[in-house]
Design a protein around this motif. Structure first.
Motif, short mmCIF file in Angstrom:
data_model
loop_
_atom_site.label_atom_id
_atom_site.label_comp_id
_atom_site.label_asym_id
_atom_site.label_seq_id
_atom_site.Cartn_x
_atom_site.Cartn_y
_atom_site.Cartn_z
N GLU A 164 38.86 38.14 37.36
CA GLU A 164 39.67 38.17 38.58
C GLU A 164 40.84 37.19 38.46
O GLU A 164 41.99 37.57 38.63
N ILE A 165 40.51 35.92 38.13
CA ILE A 165 41.54 34.88 38.00
C ILE A 165 41.22 34.02 36.79
O ILE A 165 40.06 33.70 36.53
N VAL A 166 42.25 33.65 36.04
CA VAL A 166 42.09 32.70 34.94
C VAL A 166 43.12 31.59 35.11
O VAL A 166 44.25 31.85 35.53
N ILE A 167 42.71 30.36 34.82
CA ILE A 167 43.58 29.20 35.00
C ILE A 167 43.48 28.30 33.77
O ILE A 167 42.38 28.05 33.26
N GLY A 168 44.63 27.81 33.33
CA GLY A 168 44.67 26.83 32.26
C GLY A 168 45.07 25.48 32.83
O GLY A 168 46.23 25.29 33.20
N PRO A 169 44.15 24.54 32.95
CA PRO A 169 44.48 23.22 33.51
C PRO A 169 45.42 22.44 32.61
O PRO A 169 45.34 22.53 31.38
N ALA A 192 45.88 36.89 36.86
CA ALA A 192 45.10 37.65 37.84
C ALA A 192 45.02 39.11 37.47
O ALA A 192 45.91 39.66 36.80
N GLN A 193 43.95 39.74 37.91
CA GLN A 193 43.76 41.17 37.79
C GLN A 193 44.51 41.86 38.92
O GLN A 193 44.65 41.31 40.02
N GLN A 194 45.01 43.08 38.67
CA GLN A 194 45.65 43.84 39.73
C GLN A 194 44.67 44.02 40.90
O GLN A 194 43.49 44.28 40.70
N GLY A 195 45.17 43.83 42.10
CA GLY A 195 44.32 43.89 43.28
C GLY A 195 43.92 42.53 43.80
O GLY A 195 43.44 42.41 44.94
N ILE A 196 44.09 41.50 42.98
CA ILE A 196 43.85 40.12 43.44
C ILE A 196 45.17 39.57 43.96
O ILE A 196 46.13 39.44 43.20
N LEU A 201 47.46 31.75 47.85
CA LEU A 201 47.38 30.54 47.02
C LEU A 201 48.76 29.94 46.85
O LEU A 201 48.96 28.73 47.05
N PHE A 202 49.74 30.76 46.51
CA PHE A 202 51.08 30.25 46.23
C PHE A 202 51.81 29.79 47.49
O PHE A 202 52.76 29.01 47.40
N THR A 203 51.38 30.25 48.67
CA THR A 203 52.03 29.85 49.91
C THR A 203 51.23 28.78 50.65
O THR A 203 51.62 28.36 51.74
N ARG A 239 40.20 25.04 45.17
CA ARG A 239 39.65 25.12 46.52
C ARG A 239 40.10 26.41 47.22
O ARG A 239 39.34 27.00 47.99
N GLN A 240 41.31 26.85 46.91
CA GLN A 240 41.86 28.04 47.54
C GLN A 240 41.23 29.33 47.00
O GLN A 240 41.29 30.37 47.67
N VAL A 241 40.67 29.30 45.81
CA VAL A 241 40.19 30.53 45.17
C VAL A 241 38.68 30.53 44.97
O VAL A 241 38.16 31.23 44.09
N THR A 242 37.96 29.84 45.80
CA THR A 242 36.50 29.72 45.63
C THR A 242 35.78 31.05 45.77
O THR A 242 34.67 31.20 45.27
N GLY A 243 36.38 32.03 46.43
CA GLY A 243 35.71 33.31 46.60
C GLY A 243 35.88 34.26 45.43
O GLY A 243 35.40 35.41 45.49
N HIS A 244 36.53 33.82 44.38
CA HIS A 244 36.82 34.69 43.24
C HIS A 244 36.14 34.20 41.97
O HIS A 244 35.71 33.05 41.87
N ASP A 245 36.03 35.10 41.00
CA ASP A 245 35.58 34.72 39.66
C ASP A 245 36.76 34.04 38.97
O ASP A 245 37.77 34.68 38.67
N VAL A 246 36.63 32.74 38.74
CA VAL A 246 37.70 31.95 38.13
C VAL A 246 37.23 31.42 36.79
O VAL A 246 36.23 30.70 36.71
N GLN A 247 37.96 31.78 35.74
CA GLN A 247 37.66 31.29 34.39
C GLN A 247 38.70 30.24 34.01
O GLN A 247 39.89 30.38 34.34
N LEU A 248 38.25 29.19 33.32
CA LEU A 248 39.14 28.09 32.93
C LEU A 248 39.33 28.04 31.41
O LEU A 248 38.37 28.21 30.66
N LEU A 249 40.56 27.79 31.01
CA LEU A 249 40.91 27.58 29.61
C LEU A 249 40.85 26.09 29.27
O LEU A 249 40.80 25.25 30.18
#
Length: 219
Positions: free
Chosen positions: A131-136, A147-151, A156-158, A174-184
């Motif tokens: 759903e979402i991937v983030i690189g700290p 992000a996947q299409q549909g997410i 988050l950006f606003t 904190r804003q994306v706690t309801g999603h599958d978030v993968q970290l790099l």
């Protein structure tokens, strides 16, 4: 569009005194602008083979100057479009919207000031993306988001996030706690002079223009 995945490079047009301003007064506006250009050039070379792996390369540029010369300098494997929005959050939201509007199903975005970033990292981000991937980034922000299409990342950006501060990643998660978030793995993005001190000790073969920039600074 020939692929279903898009990698967006989010960048300023290298312009003295309008990019990398947090590097001054340690470096002049001209030196900071040259650094911006060299970082972007290294990144474009590093990711040049991504389309062969099913990942198209887009570039969203901001409005430091009239873009004709900048656009003419870009490789032909890059599709460029202007950033739109009154702040960085809206500009990122609109860049994602543009890519999804073009039909891409998965979209990953990074800045252009990332000496440690390689095509392998971009490929890994798509492999992890559900759903979402983030690189700290090591300064408490993030250097990559996807992000996947549909997410819808617009909320988050606003959100009331202090962009550029060390709490960005924490507030984002904190804003994306309801999603599958993968970290790099974390990486360094170049914002302040101490970041350059760090990356200078870790230059790799894909940092050819940055290596030359450091050599010029030593003269």
């Amino acid at each position: 569009m020939k692929n279903k995945k898009a990698y967006i490079i989010f960048t300023r047009i290298p312009t003295p005194n309008k990019c990398k301003t947090r590097l001054t007064p340690t470096y002049t506006g001209q030196e900071a602008s040259a650094l911006q250009a060299d970082l972007l050039a290294d990144l474009l070379v590093s990711v040049a083979k991504l389309p062969e792996k099913g990942i198209d390369i887009l570039l969203a540029y901001s409005d430091e100057q009239e873009p004709t010369q900048f656009l003419a300098s870009l490789p032909d494997y890059v599709t460029a479009f202007p950033q739109q929005g009154s702040n960085i959050g809206m500009r990122m939201a609109n860049a994602f919207a543009e890519a999804f509007h073009r039909g891409y199903q998965q979209v990953v975005l990074t800045g252009s000031d990332l000496p440690q970033l390689t095509a392998a990292t971009i490929c890994q981000s798509f492999e992890l993306l559900k759903e979402i991937v983030i690189g700290p980034s090591v300064d408490g922000g993030y250097y990559l988001i996807g992000a996947q299409q549909g997410i819808d990342l617009t909320p988050l950006f606003t959100a009331e996030i202090d962009w550029g501060h060390s709490t960005v990643l924490r507030e984002t998660l904190r804003q994306v706690t309801g999603h599958d978030v993968q970290l790099l793995p974390a990486q360094v993005d170049v914002d302040v002079p101490t970041d350059l001190t760090t990356v200078k000790q870790q230059l790799d073969s894909h940092n050819q223009r940055l290596h030359q920039w450091f050599k010029e600074e030593q003269k």
